[in-house]
Design a protein around this motif. Sequence first.
Motif, PDB file in Angstrom:
ATOM      1  N   GLN A   2       0.822  -1.124   0.052  1.00 37.39           N
ATOM      2  CA  GLN A   2      -0.058   0.033  -0.092  1.00 37.39           C
ATOM      3  C   GLN A   2       0.843   1.127   0.105  1.00 37.39           C
ATOM      4  N   LYS A  41      -3.021   5.336  -1.943  1.00 35.61           N
ATOM      5  CA  LYS A  41      -3.541   4.172  -2.962  1.00 35.61           C
ATOM      6  C   LYS A  41      -3.981   3.125  -2.183  1.00 35.61           C
ATOM      7  N   GLN A  42      -4.753   2.253  -2.758  1.00 31.65           N
ATOM      8  CA  GLN A  42      -5.443   1.300  -2.129  1.00 31.65           C
ATOM      9  C   GLN A  42      -4.434  -0.027  -2.243  1.00 31.65           C
TER      10      GLN A  42
END
Length: 124
Positions: free
Chosen positions: A39, A43-44
């Motif tokens: 991660q 961001k995911q």
Amino acid sequence: QVQLVESGGGLVQAGGSLRLSCACSGSIFSINAMGWYRQAPGKQRELVAGITRGGVTNYADSVKGRFTISRDNAKDTVYLQINSLKPEDTAVYYCNARRSSNWAPQYDYLGQYWGQGTQVTVSS
């Protein structure tokens, strides 16, 4: 319960290499796949590499050819060899152990465990 302990992160220059380790303990018999997610800020979390109990591997397109996942069954440890590091590889890397050997999110409900995360920072 399953416990995961990661090690091996750090600061490295672009083009360098690192090896991350994840030691698994506890109810290992229930685990059918282990992998690494990462991660980056903003961001995911994404799956970068996974390996099933049977040794089938799975890689994100962005890391194919640079990342290699492996496991030492005698030590209940999974490794992620990262070569040709790029600044965009900078992220917290998390070890994951799951009961399903399918990495699709709809199988997460079967049970999964996470390590505490290890920071990888790549300088340009």
